[in-house]
Design a protein around this motif. Structure first.
Motif, PDB file in Angstrom:
ATOM      1  N   ASP A  57     -48.535  20.594 -23.594  1.00 18.14           N
ATOM      2  CA  ASP A  57     -48.989  20.569 -22.202  1.00 18.14           C
ATOM      3  C   ASP A  57     -48.530  19.246 -21.575  1.00 18.14           C
ATOM      4  N   VAL A  58     -47.594  19.313 -20.630  1.00 16.90           N
ATOM      5  CA  VAL A  58     -47.020  18.080 -20.062  1.00 16.90           C
ATOM      6  C   VAL A  58     -47.803  17.552 -18.865  1.00 16.90           C
ATOM      7  N   HIS A  59     -48.925  18.207 -18.530  1.00 20.19           N
ATOM      8  CA  HIS A  59     -49.665  17.769 -17.338  1.00 20.19           C
ATOM      9  C   HIS A  59     -51.161  17.826 -17.625  1.00 20.19           C
ATOM     10  N   GLN A  60     -51.668  16.767 -18.227  1.00 20.16           N
ATOM     11  CA  GLN A  60     -53.111  16.658 -18.430  1.00 20.16           C
ATOM     12  C   GLN A  60     -53.605  15.324 -17.870  1.00 20.16           C
TER      13      GLN A  60
ATOM     14  N   SER B 251     -50.811  22.197 -17.430  1.00 24.20           N
ATOM     15  CA  SER B 251     -52.055  22.901 -17.071  1.00 24.20           C
ATOM     16  C   SER B 251     -52.907  22.172 -16.034  1.00 24.20           C
ATOM     17  N   ASP B 252     -52.666  20.877 -15.832  1.00 17.48           N
ATOM     18  CA  ASP B 252     -53.541  20.053 -14.992  1.00 17.48           C
ATOM     19  C   ASP B 252     -54.940  19.894 -15.591  1.00 17.48           C
ATOM     20  N   ALA B 253     -55.067  20.165 -16.909  1.00 12.43           N
ATOM     21  CA  ALA B 253     -56.337  19.872 -17.584  1.00 12.43           C
ATOM     22  C   ALA B 253     -56.555  18.352 -17.538  1.00 12.43           C
ATOM     23  N   THR B 254     -57.745  17.880 -17.546  1.00 11.68           N
ATOM     24  CA  THR B 254     -58.953  18.649 -17.611  1.00 11.68           C
ATOM     25  C   THR B 254     -59.541  18.894 -16.211  1.00 11.68           C
ATOM     26  N   LEU B 255     -58.712  18.714 -15.167  1.00  6.47           N
ATOM     27  CA  LEU B 255     -59.160  19.244 -13.878  1.00  6.47           C
ATOM     28  C   LEU B 255     -59.308  20.754 -14.011  1.00  6.47           C
ATOM     29  N   PHE B 256     -58.273  21.416 -14.564  1.00  5.29           N
ATOM     30  CA  PHE B 256     -58.352  22.855 -14.831  1.00  5.29           C
ATOM     31  C   PHE B 256     -58.567  23.066 -16.328  1.00  5.29           C
ATOM     32  N   ASP B 257     -59.195  24.172 -16.648  1.00 10.00           N
ATOM     33  CA  ASP B 257     -59.208  24.646 -18.029  1.00 10.00           C
ATOM     34  C   ASP B 257     -57.771  25.071 -18.355  1.00 10.00           C
ATOM     35  N   PRO B 258     -57.196  24.618 -19.488  1.00  8.43           N
ATOM     36  CA  PRO B 258     -55.807  24.994 -19.791  1.00  8.43           C
ATOM     37  C   PRO B 258     -55.593  26.497 -19.862  1.00  8.43           C
ATOM     38  N   LEU B 259     -56.673  27.243 -20.120  1.00  7.21           N
ATOM     39  CA  LEU B 259     -56.552  28.698 -20.208  1.00  7.21           C
ATOM     40  C   LEU B 259     -55.961  29.293 -18.935  1.00  7.21           C
ATOM     41  N   TYR B 260     -56.263  28.695 -17.802  1.00  5.62           N
ATOM     42  CA  TYR B 260     -55.816  29.263 -16.519  1.00  5.62           C
ATOM     43  C   TYR B 260     -54.282  29.330 -16.454  1.00  5.62           C
TER      44      TYR B 260
END
Lengths: 252, 245
Positions: free
Chosen positions: A10-13, A209-218
């Motif tokens: 995930d390159v965007h957390q 995913s933009d986690a942990t703003l978003f849940d990576p599941l999205y």
């Protein structure tokens, strides 16, 4: 971890809380959701460094990830604080887990066309590490394309693929080999990922995913729904990140 | 599992060259295991509510797994009040009001009149409240109305406001779409109860699975999951099970 035949990177957390309804935490939140959603590695920037105190946030992130082989970091830099950004780069130059840079255009209130952004790009191009930059809207995409063309040795991941300007982002990347696309967004128009792969090839799209703003599941679900050839999926979900960021990620 | 997607569309859209046809919608539903869906015509949203609503009705008559939702456009007041009555008689299961697609303000007296006209039919209204202040304004506009109101287009940034409105108004519900922050579904279930949440994807404009997978992946019990994914929609929109149609 994921059951996939390839590593998922995930390159965007981000690490740290956000001012919205949700359940927040520190680095343990990243680790928990990575385990739960089957991610092998993540590259993380500090929320605190982006929205509040750059130096304190970078320092906390460095401490938080030090003992975790699956966690890598972006050093947050800010075009409004060029000298301080230069010092931060020096401070973390030899910290192996810092594999790239993060710039947020909105929180730094700096457009792509401003001279201080150009100065920052010139500094970053000399560092030999990629940049993840928040990019939203057609104007930002056009400005970023211009910067990228003037600094061709700086690999750049366009965060959110330009948001509502994802078509423009794909077009910009078509003419600019150093540009890569991450598609994290809460309003996922159908077909964006397939269009990018068709236009650019599978080597230029990365899972973020933009986690942990978003849940990576999205975003995992967005990529799962996208019609991607099996051999391309391995690149998009992790292979490209391993190559571009020079990561060594173990995949069970 | 019985899955009812309450937020789908079909047609064409000048701002995108995506395939948004009804065939694509049905293909996505079959691929993603969506049993049934509520749907409305993009033509009704963008161009001509009456012609679009007729198009929706025709599609749903041809496909029993689709239920018709009528679009009402307050910019077309006073004619739109008659459209509410017409659609109620034709068998539409709900009305949808999409201010962000049509460019009208939430605090708009024509909107208030439309909401009252819908309430007189007894059918639910699905009302988009995308901006900060919208859900609160909607609560004020619907004072005295007790028929179900489903808030839609609630992003993570305005979810707190929507939950506060729901705490004050038991007949307010929420279309769970774009609910993508960690723990938000669990938080909603804790705060307002699973019986007031319904799955909507916005397919084929948006990818269909993310909103559904967030519900399937939430740490909530199976009964809550089943209610949000289908049971609540059947109750609120009075949908029959497929074999009964």
């Amino acid at each position: 971890m994921s059951g996939a035949a390839y590593p998922i990177v995930d390159v965007h957390q981000h690490s740290g809380p956000w001012p919205f309804a949700g359940k927040w935490g520190g680095i343990e939140q990243n680790l928990r959701y990575m385990e739960r959603r089957g991610l092998d590695a993540a590259i993380i920037s500090s929320t605190e460094a982006i929205v509040d105190d750059m130096v304190a946030g970078n320092r906390r992130l460095a401490e938080d990830i030090a003992d975790h082989d699956s966690l890598y970091a972006y050093l947050t830099v800010n075009p409004r604080y060029l000298d301080l950004s230069r010092r931060e780069i020096e401070t973390y130059r030899d910290v192996l887990h810092f594999v790239g840079f993060k710039v947020h255009t909105s929180y730094s209130a700096t457009g792509m066309g401003e001279p201080r952004m150009a100065d920052l790009f010139a500094l970053l191009e000399e560092q030999g590490k990629p940049l993840l930059i928040h990019t939203w809207g057609a104007g930002a995409v056009r400005g970023l394309a211009g910067l990228a063309q003037r600094h061709p040795r700086l690999p750049i991941v366009i965060a959110h693929a330009g948001g509502d300007a994802w078509r423009e982002a794909i077009e910009a990347a078509r003419h600019t080999p150093s540009l890569y696309l991450d598609f994290a967004i809460s309003s996922p128009e159908r077909g964006r990922i397939e269009r990018a792969i068709a236009a650019l090839g599978p080597q230029r799209v990365m899972f973020g995913s933009d986690a942990t703003l978003f849940d990576p599941l999205y975003m995992l679900s967005c990529f799962a729904e996208a019609e991607i050839a099996a051999q391309d999926r391995a690149l998009v979900m992790g292979g490209n990140a391993l190559r571009v960021f020079g990561l060594a990620v173990s995949h069970p | 599992m019985d899955v009812v997607d309450i937020g789908t569309f079909f047609g064409v859209r000048p701002a995108t060259d995506q395939d948004l046809s009804s065939e694509t919608l049905l293909h996505l539903m079959a691929r993603n295991g969506i049993t049934e869906a509520l749907t409305c015509s993009l033509k009704a949203i963008q161009f001509d509510a009456t012609a679009g609503n007729d198009e929706t009705l025709a599609l749903c008559q041809a496909h029993p797994n689709l239920y018709p939702v009528a679009v009402v456009d307050p910019r077309q007041a006073p004619d739109c009040y008659a459209e509410v009555g017409r659609c109620a008689k034709l068998g539409f299961v709900a009305f949808r009001l999409l201010r962000e697609y049509q460019g009208w303000a939430i605090a708009n007296q024509a909107h208030a009149h439309v909401l009252r006209a819908i309430a007189e039919t007894g059918l639910p209204a699905i009302v988009h409240v995308p901006a900060s202040g919208d859900a609160t304004a909607l609560l004020g506009l619907t004072s005295g109305i007790e028929s179900p109101i489903v808030m839609a287009s609630v992003s993570y940034a305005v979810l707190s406001e929507a939950l506060a409105v729901m705490a004050d108004a038991p007949h307010f519900m929420l279309e769970a779409h774009r609910i993508c922050l960690p723990g938000q579904i669990e938080l909603m279930v804790e705060q307002v109860g699973a019986e007031r949440l319904m799955f909507g994807s916005w397919a084929p404009l948006h990818a269909q699975r993310p909103s559904m997978d967030m519900l399937l992946g939430a740490e909530i019990d199976e009964a809550s999951q089943a209610a949000i994914l289908g049971g609540n929609a059947r109750r609120v929109f009075r949908l029959e099970q497929e074999e009964g149609r």
